[in-house]
Design a protein around this motif. Structure first.
Motif, short mmCIF file in Angstrom:
data_model
loop_
_atom_site.label_atom_id
_atom_site.label_comp_id
_atom_site.label_asym_id
_atom_site.label_seq_id
_atom_site.Cartn_x
_atom_site.Cartn_y
_atom_site.Cartn_z
N PRO A 398 0.79 -1.23 0.00
CA PRO A 398 0.00 0.00 0.00
C PRO A 398 0.82 1.28 0.00
CG PRO A 398 -0.09 -1.08 2.15
CD PRO A 398 0.58 -2.04 1.21
N ARG A 399 2.07 1.19 0.46
CA ARG A 399 2.93 2.37 0.55
C ARG A 399 2.22 3.49 1.32
NH1 ARG A 399 3.79 0.02 -4.51
NH2 ARG A 399 5.92 -0.78 -4.78
N SER A 400 2.19 4.70 0.77
CA SER A 400 1.63 5.82 1.54
C SER A 400 0.11 5.92 1.44
CB SER A 400 2.26 7.13 1.07
OG SER A 400 1.81 7.47 -0.24
N GLU A 401 -0.52 5.09 0.62
CA GLU A 401 -1.96 5.17 0.44
C GLU A 401 -2.72 4.36 1.50
OE1 GLU A 401 -3.97 5.37 -3.39
OE2 GLU A 401 -2.04 4.87 -4.32
N ASN A 402 -3.96 4.74 1.72
CA ASN A 402 -4.83 4.01 2.61
C ASN A 402 -5.24 2.70 1.92
OD1 ASN A 402 -7.11 2.99 4.00
ND2 ASN A 402 -7.63 5.02 4.76
N PRO A 403 -4.96 1.54 2.52
CA PRO A 403 -5.28 0.26 1.87
C PRO A 403 -6.76 0.14 1.49
CG PRO A 403 -3.85 -0.10 3.75
CD PRO A 403 -4.25 1.34 3.79
N GLY A 450 4.79 -12.40 -5.52
CA GLY A 450 5.80 -13.20 -6.21
C GLY A 450 7.02 -13.48 -5.37
N HIS A 451 8.18 -13.06 -5.88
CA HIS A 451 9.46 -13.33 -5.22
C HIS A 451 9.70 -12.44 -4.01
CE1 HIS A 451 10.02 -9.88 -7.84
NE2 HIS A 451 10.98 -9.51 -7.04
N GLU A 452 8.90 -11.38 -3.86
CA GLU A 452 9.15 -10.41 -2.80
C GLU A 452 9.01 -11.05 -1.42
OE1 GLU A 452 7.54 -6.43 -5.20
OE2 GLU A 452 6.44 -7.20 -3.46
N THR A 453 9.87 -10.68 -0.51
CA THR A 453 9.82 -11.19 0.86
C THR A 453 9.57 -10.06 1.85
OG1 THR A 453 12.24 -11.00 1.02
CG2 THR A 453 11.34 -13.14 0.34
N TYR A 454 8.86 -9.04 1.39
CA TYR A 454 8.60 -7.87 2.21
C TYR A 454 7.26 -7.27 1.80
CZ TYR A 454 10.23 -5.72 -2.09
OH TYR A 454 10.39 -5.38 -3.41
N GLN A 455 6.75 -6.37 2.65
CA GLN A 455 5.57 -5.60 2.31
C GLN A 455 5.84 -4.14 2.68
OE1 GLN A 455 1.86 -6.56 4.35
NE2 GLN A 455 0.68 -6.09 2.51
N ILE A 456 5.57 -3.24 1.74
CA ILE A 456 5.84 -1.82 1.95
C ILE A 456 4.59 -1.14 2.47
CG2 ILE A 456 6.72 0.31 0.93
CD1 ILE A 456 7.92 -1.41 -1.32
N LEU A 457 4.65 -0.69 3.71
CA LEU A 457 3.54 -0.01 4.35
C LEU A 457 3.79 1.49 4.38
CD1 LEU A 457 3.07 -2.49 7.35
CD2 LEU A 457 2.06 -2.61 5.06
N ASN A 458 2.90 2.24 4.99
CA ASN A 458 3.02 3.69 5.04
C ASN A 458 4.27 4.14 5.80
OD1 ASN A 458 2.36 6.44 4.82
ND2 ASN A 458 1.30 6.40 6.78
N ASP A 459 4.53 3.49 6.94
CA ASP A 459 5.62 3.95 7.80
C ASP A 459 6.80 3.00 7.91
OD1 ASP A 459 4.21 1.99 9.07
OD2 ASP A 459 3.97 3.05 10.97
N SER A 460 6.74 1.89 7.21
CA SER A 460 7.83 0.91 7.32
C SER A 460 7.74 -0.14 6.23
CB SER A 460 7.78 0.21 8.69
OG SER A 460 6.57 -0.51 8.82
N THR A 461 8.82 -0.88 6.09
CA THR A 461 8.83 -2.06 5.23
C THR A 461 9.03 -3.27 6.12
OG1 THR A 461 9.73 -0.85 3.33
CG2 THR A 461 10.01 -3.24 3.34
N ILE A 462 8.09 -4.19 6.11
CA ILE A 462 8.14 -5.33 7.02
C ILE A 462 8.50 -6.61 6.26
CG2 ILE A 462 6.46 -4.30 8.60
CD1 ILE A 462 4.36 -6.26 7.39
N HIS A 463 9.06 -7.56 6.97
CA HIS A 463 9.33 -8.88 6.38
C HIS A 463 8.00 -9.57 6.12
CE1 HIS A 463 11.45 -12.59 5.48
NE2 HIS A 463 10.58 -13.22 6.26
#
Length: 478
Positions: A398-403, A450-463
């Protein structure tokens, strides 16, 4: 290295004093004593604004595209365009010693690149690979931050490949990399085009701009391999000065090489490869798009001079790619598949392919990335609901957007379609829902990561590795 050596072959518009340079960079955070700082103007930051400060911090010189009245400054027409050849000179022009194979297109670049690498290695060649999932030098794996790295990292990888005695480098070439000049100055032995559909319009703004960026690859190739089934397949090579053009297609005679009598199986695809020779091609990666990916890889190898029988033998022993129609072990009576599909065309391809091998429902779990092309969202919602038996709409990155706002955009495209769906905003919860509600013979598609092992959130990138998530959920349910 002397400044004059680093600037060799580059048009400089002013006189400069030669001096020793210890490193080159376009990142102001990496400048150290003796660095050559290249001032690049980006969408959010202009390196020219800190040029004076970089000299104060110890930079040996700054490369600029407008006169800042600094000393020493190197004045050029386009600092972004010269950064790549500067990096190439700094590392001793390693790409000149490699046979570069560049793959561009919207979908299929990663799998096609891996298949080409595997064919070449089957022939005893040592091969480097640069791409979305990972970078490789032979069997050594290095992390990949971007599909096509910035010029400094790219030239560094080329240099490492030369030291490791690689003969070939197969690389994905993204539209952003082409537009930003990351591959400027490189000469590709072969360039291949897979297809072109809507993607990255958040960056390129229009499909015409996106196409124009892709087309730049073929201005710097000797051999072009292109998809004659795609409406852009022949347009992409118009006006390009090429030594050789080889086309490929499926179920038509209007190409140099054609796949005919295609058969889809749970364990892969088979077809007759018809060209100068005729032979049965068997690729152990399921899905309709595997026909195009394996066909493109085979034709690239043939265009490079590898004999027909060896190509067919090599492709029959090929392996899949992490995050591309990847089956997750579950030991259950349903199947979970992870795929990177994150564009309308990619989602349509993977769901359509799964339908051809499904004995039960196709359940599609998907979302859309934040801060990216919003016009894709309703299109992906429509495609998923039209082709699936059940949908689970959730988050991607979701990055900086509201999911929830992203999900609302997706749901617009699902209106008026009878396919049942649920909304589960948190992706882990959505996967748990899919598993708990799975029926016998279901194929559950986890699309987008896919291959990604992370999720990009508004305030952080989590495993966030979906393989681990699935394993944890199944373990908790036992």
């Amino acid at each position: 290295m002397k400044l004059s050596e680093i600037l060799k072959g580059i048009k400089v518009k002013n006189d400069f004093a030669d001096k020793e340079v210890l490193d080159v960079t376009q990142d102001s955070r990496l400048v150290k004593k003796g660095s050559l700082f290249v001032c690049v103007k980006g969408s959010a930051f202009d390196g020219h604004s800190v040029a004076s400060q970089m000299l104060e911090n110890g930079a040996a010189a700054v490369v600029v595209e407008r006169d800042l009245g600094l000393e020493p400054q190197i004045l050029v027409d386009n600092s972004r365009e010269v950064f790549s050849p500067i990096c190439s000179n700094f590392f001793g022009n390693p790409a000149n010693k490699l046979k570069l194979i560049g793959i561009t297109g919207t979908n299929g670049k990663t799998t096609t690149s891996f298949l080409i690498k595997q064919i070449l290695e089957y022939m005893g060649k040592k091969v480097g690979l640069i791409g979305t999932v990972q970078n490789m030098i032979g069997n050594e794996v290095y992390p990949a931050k971007y599909t096509t790295p910035d010029p400094y990292e790219l030239q560094k990888l080329f240099s490492m490949m030369i030291k490791a005695d690689c003969e070939y480098c197969v690389m994905e070439v993204s539209s952003q990399a082409l537009a930003q000049g990351r591959v400027s100055g490189l000469r590709f032995t072969l360039g291949a085009f897979t297809n072109l559909t809507q993607d990255h319009l958040d960056y390129h703004k229009t499909l015409d701009n996106y196409f124009a960026a892709k087309k730049r690859l073929f201005e710097n190739c000797s051999i072009a391999v292109t998809n004659a089934n795609d409406e852009y397949g022949l347009k992409i090579i118009e006006d390009a000065k090429l030594d050789k053009v080889v086309t490929y297609a499926v179920n038509t005679n209007n190409a140099s090489y054609v796949a005919k009598n295609v058969k889809f199986k749970p364990g892969g695809v088979e077809y007759e490869l018809v060209g100068d020779n005729i032979g049965r091609c068997s690729c152990p990666i399921p899905g309709r798009f595997s026909v195009y990916n394996s066909l493109c890889a085979c034709v690239c190898a043939l265009a490079l001079g590898i004999d027909f029988d060896s190509v067919l033998s090599a492709i029959s022993k090929s392996k899949g790619v992490k995050g591309r129609i990847e089956v997750v072990p579950t030991d259950k009576d349903f199947t979970i598949i992870i795929d990177y599909a994150h564009s309308p065309d990619g989602l349509e391809n993977i769901i359509s392919s799964l339908r051809e091998i499904a004995n039960g429902r196709v359940v599609t779990l998907f979302g859309c990335g934040g801060d990216r092309d919003k016009t894709k969202r309703p299109k992906m919602g429509r495609i998923a609901s039209e082709l699936s038996d059940f949908c689970i709409v959730t988050s991607d990155n979701p990055r900086s957007e509201n999911p929830s706002a992203i999900i609302d955009d997706i749901l617009v495209g699902m209106q008026g379609i009878d396919t049942p769906y649920v909304v589960v905003e948190q992706r882990r919860d959505a996967i748990e829902y899919a598993i708990k509600n799975a029926q016998k013979d279901d194929i559950i598609l986890l699309a987008g990561k896919g291959h990604e092992t992370y999720q990009i959130l508004n305030d952080s990138t989590i495993h966030f590795d979906e393989r681990e998530v699935v394993a944890d959920i199944l373990s908790a349910l036992e």
